[in-house]
Design an enzyme around this catalytic site. Structure first.
Site, PDB file in Angstrom:
ATOM      1  N   ARG A 121      48.989  10.411  58.581  1.00  0.00           N
ATOM      2  CA  ARG A 121      48.960  10.873  57.191  1.00  0.00           C
ATOM      3  C   ARG A 121      47.555  11.375  56.873  1.00  0.00           C
ATOM      4  O   ARG A 121      47.366  12.363  56.170  1.00  0.00           O
ATOM      5  CB  ARG A 121      49.364   9.759  56.214  1.00  0.00           C
ATOM      6  CG  ARG A 121      49.207  10.213  54.782  1.00  0.00           C
ATOM      7  CD  ARG A 121      49.747   9.309  53.671  1.00  0.00           C
ATOM      8  NE  ARG A 121      50.093   7.974  54.022  1.00  0.00           N
ATOM      9  CZ  ARG A 121      49.229   6.958  54.156  1.00  0.00           C
ATOM     10  NH1 ARG A 121      47.935   7.144  53.945  1.00  0.00           N
ATOM     11  NH2 ARG A 121      49.637   5.756  54.499  1.00  0.00           N
ATOM     12  N   TYR A 146      54.253  31.143  38.655  1.00  0.00           N
ATOM     13  CA  TYR A 146      55.475  30.713  39.339  1.00  0.00           C
ATOM     14  C   TYR A 146      56.217  29.674  38.479  1.00  0.00           C
ATOM     15  O   TYR A 146      55.585  28.788  37.894  1.00  0.00           O
ATOM     16  CB  TYR A 146      55.066  30.119  40.688  1.00  0.00           C
ATOM     17  CG  TYR A 146      56.188  29.574  41.508  1.00  0.00           C
ATOM     18  CD1 TYR A 146      57.102  30.430  42.112  1.00  0.00           C
ATOM     19  CD2 TYR A 146      56.341  28.202  41.699  1.00  0.00           C
ATOM     20  CE1 TYR A 146      58.144  29.924  42.874  1.00  0.00           C
ATOM     21  CE2 TYR A 146      57.373  27.693  42.465  1.00  0.00           C
ATOM     22  CZ  TYR A 146      58.276  28.558  43.050  1.00  0.00           C
ATOM     23  OH  TYR A 146      59.291  28.059  43.806  1.00  0.00           O
ATOM     24  N   ASP A 171      46.130  30.954  42.620  1.00  0.00           N
ATOM     25  CA  ASP A 171      47.288  30.937  43.517  1.00  0.00           C
ATOM     26  C   ASP A 171      47.343  32.321  44.165  1.00  0.00           C
ATOM     27  O   ASP A 171      47.652  33.311  43.503  1.00  0.00           O
ATOM     28  CB  ASP A 171      48.551  30.632  42.702  1.00  0.00           C
ATOM     29  CG  ASP A 171      49.817  30.586  43.569  1.00  0.00           C
ATOM     30  OD1 ASP A 171      49.827  31.200  44.650  1.00  0.00           O
ATOM     31  OD2 ASP A 171      50.795  29.948  43.138  1.00  0.00           O
ATOM     32  N   LYS A 193      55.605  31.309  52.164  1.00  0.00           N
ATOM     33  CA  LYS A 193      55.796  32.736  51.906  1.00  0.00           C
ATOM     34  C   LYS A 193      55.084  33.567  52.979  1.00  0.00           C
ATOM     35  O   LYS A 193      55.389  33.420  54.145  1.00  0.00           O
ATOM     36  CB  LYS A 193      55.311  33.053  50.479  1.00  0.00           C
ATOM     37  CG  LYS A 193      55.774  32.024  49.431  1.00  0.00           C
ATOM     38  CD  LYS A 193      57.269  32.008  49.213  1.00  0.00           C
ATOM     39  CE  LYS A 193      57.744  30.839  48.347  1.00  0.00           C
ATOM     40  NZ  LYS A 193      57.088  30.668  47.073  1.00  0.00           N
TER      41      LYS A 193
HETATM   42  C1  LIG Z   1      56.865  29.668  46.141  1.00  0.00           C
HETATM   43  C2  LIG Z   1      55.646  29.673  45.326  1.00  0.00           C
HETATM   44  C3  LIG Z   1      55.026  28.479  44.950  1.00  0.00           C
HETATM   45  C4  LIG Z   1      55.593  27.134  45.323  1.00  0.00           C
HETATM   46  O1  LIG Z   1      55.598  26.917  46.690  1.00  0.00           O
HETATM   47  P1  LIG Z   1      56.670  26.007  47.465  1.00  0.00           P
HETATM   48  O2  LIG Z   1      56.237  26.124  48.882  1.00  0.00           O
HETATM   49  O3  LIG Z   1      58.017  26.591  47.188  1.00  0.00           O
HETATM   50  O4  LIG Z   1      56.547  24.638  46.900  1.00  0.00           O
HETATM   51  C5  LIG Z   1      53.850  28.552  44.227  1.00  0.00           C
HETATM   52  N1  LIG Z   1      53.339  29.739  43.851  1.00  0.00           N
HETATM   53  C6  LIG Z   1      53.921  30.908  44.174  1.00  0.00           C
HETATM   54  C7  LIG Z   1      53.296  32.181  43.730  1.00  0.00           C
HETATM   55  C8  LIG Z   1      55.092  30.915  44.908  1.00  0.00           C
HETATM   56  O5  LIG Z   1      55.677  32.079  45.210  1.00  0.00           O
END
Ligand SMILES: *Cc1c(COP(=O)(O)O)cnc(C)c1O
Length: 389
Positions: free
Chosen positions: A56, A108, A180, A205
């Site tokens: 962990r 998001y 982000d 992504k």
């Molecule tokens: C998908 C996404 C998230 C969240 O990520 P997960 O891996 O689904 O928890 C956060 N910010 C953006 C811009 C996203 O596209």
């Protein structure tokens, strides 16, 4: 906590993508970082170990991914998490009850949800503002404000935040700017170079890029923030498994060439959609009529494969998303395959309707994640689906 290898920072982006954070495996010379599928590590005596005690806390496969993404973003420390939202959770846990966060209003959907349904209950307060205008960040700031959280470009309205202006403002007021960077990726936008101290990703992504794992990562330049994140990563424990780290690490090796193709296809399809009679409006920062196109050219090196289009009604949106064949109807984005989605009922269903409509996230809005297939096949697919709308 994993610190970047300083010598990785001397090489160019594509070289970093392939090599940063990874060294041939000591015992075997394996060129690829092994999947260290273990929960614990043998100690040779009390307190005598090789830096790894329990998985962990640290895992060598995870270390490699953390160093790799930190080097891509030009940061000093990386932390991998079990999902993008777990990464957001860790970043928000840098704060304490009573602290205030200014957040972009078109982040998001899950980011909005964790803020309003989890952290607000635990005593943080949030103000959601349209960060296209950085003066609004300034206006929302109070004596309790500790953090500014932005996404640029946003999902799905393609709002941009001027990162240099936001970074300056955050510095002046002593706030942490968190960006982000999931949509643009470090290939096209490097928030740290523009003034952010924390960058986060859903590696689910573009960074992984093959739609076969879920993960998140946080990168920071600040040693004090890194100490807190390392503590939180271990204390809360939302860590990714080694196989998922390995998949993400395999993904980042091809990030530059994938992004180049996403960008090429994205530009072509956005331009094609913009002249299509059935499409009322196209949202893509690479189009000259995007209201923030000039800013996009200034702070991004490419525009990528995310495109939103307004079709005018739910019925028309439904007709299109249910008729494409190559564009699969699914949540998520950033994979090699093209996806189509309906934000109002899918990714952004938890955002209050009034807030959605105020920013143009209507029931007629459709979002594309343009993959790396042949652009002609993709436009042909959209053309036959639009004919039915
Ligand atoms: C998908 C996404 C998230 C969240 O990520 P997960 O891996 O689904 O928890 C956060 N910010 C953006 C811009 C996203 O596209």
């Amino acid at each position: 906590m994993t610190r970047v290898f300083q010598d990785d920072l001397a090489s160019g982006f594509a070289t970093r993508a392939v090599h940063a954070g990874q060294r041939p495996d000591e015992p075997t010379g394996a060129i690829m970082t092994p999947i260290y599928q273990t929960s614990t590590y043998v100690q040779s005596g009390l307190g005598k170990h090789k830096g790894f005690e329990y998985a962990r806390t640290r895992n060598p496969t995870r270390d490699a991914l953390e160093r790799n993404v930190a080097a891509l973003e030009g940061g000093d420390h990386g932390f991998a998490f079990a999902s993008g939202l777990a990464a957001t959770d860790a970043v928000l846990k840098l704060l304490s009850a009573g602290d205030h966060v200014i957040c972009g209003e078109n982040v998001y959907g899950g980011t909005h949800r964790i803020m309003t349904h989890v952290f607000e209950r635990l005593g943080l307060t949030f103000t959601f503002v349209d960060t296209r205008d950085s003066a609004r960040i300034d206006a929302a700031s109070t004596s309790h404000t500790k953090m500014v959280f932005v996404e640029t470009p946003t999902n799905p309205m393609m709002y941009l935040t001027d990162l240099q202006a936001a970074g300056q403002l955050a510095r002046d007021r002593g706030l942490i700017l968190v960006v982000d960077n999931t949509f643009a990726t470090p290939c096209f936008q490097r928030p740290i170079e523009l003034g952010a101290e924390v960058v986060l990703h859903s590696t689910t992504k573009y960074l992984n890029g093959h739609s076969d794992m879920v993960g998140g990562v946080v990168v920071t330049t600040r040693d004090d923030v890194a100490d807190q994140l390392a503590f939180m990563q271990n204390a809360v424990g939302a860590v990714p498994g080694p196989l998922d780290c390995w998949l993400a690490l395999r993904g980042t090796k091809t990030l530059p060439i994938r992004m180049e193709r996403h960008d090429y296809n994205g530009r072509r399809i956005a331009a094609w959609l913009a002249q299509h009679p059935k499409v009322e409006r196209v949202y893509y920062p690479g189009l000259p009529d995007h209201p923030q196109h000039e800013l996009a050219c200034r702070q991004m090196k490419g525009f990528g494969g995310m495109i939103s289009l307004e079709l005018g009604s739910l019925a028309k949106a439904r007709a299109v998303v249910e008729r494409t064949r190559l564009f699969a109807l699914a949540e998520s984005l950033g994979g090699v395959e093209s996806l189509i989605g309906h934000p109002a009922t899918m990714t952004h269903a938890t955002v209050p309707k009034a807030m959605r409509e105020e920013m143009g996230l209507t029931d007629g809005l459709v979002r594309l994640s343009v993959g790396i297939e042949d652009a002609d096949d993709l436009t042909a697919d959209l053309d036959q689906a639009l004919a039915a709308s």
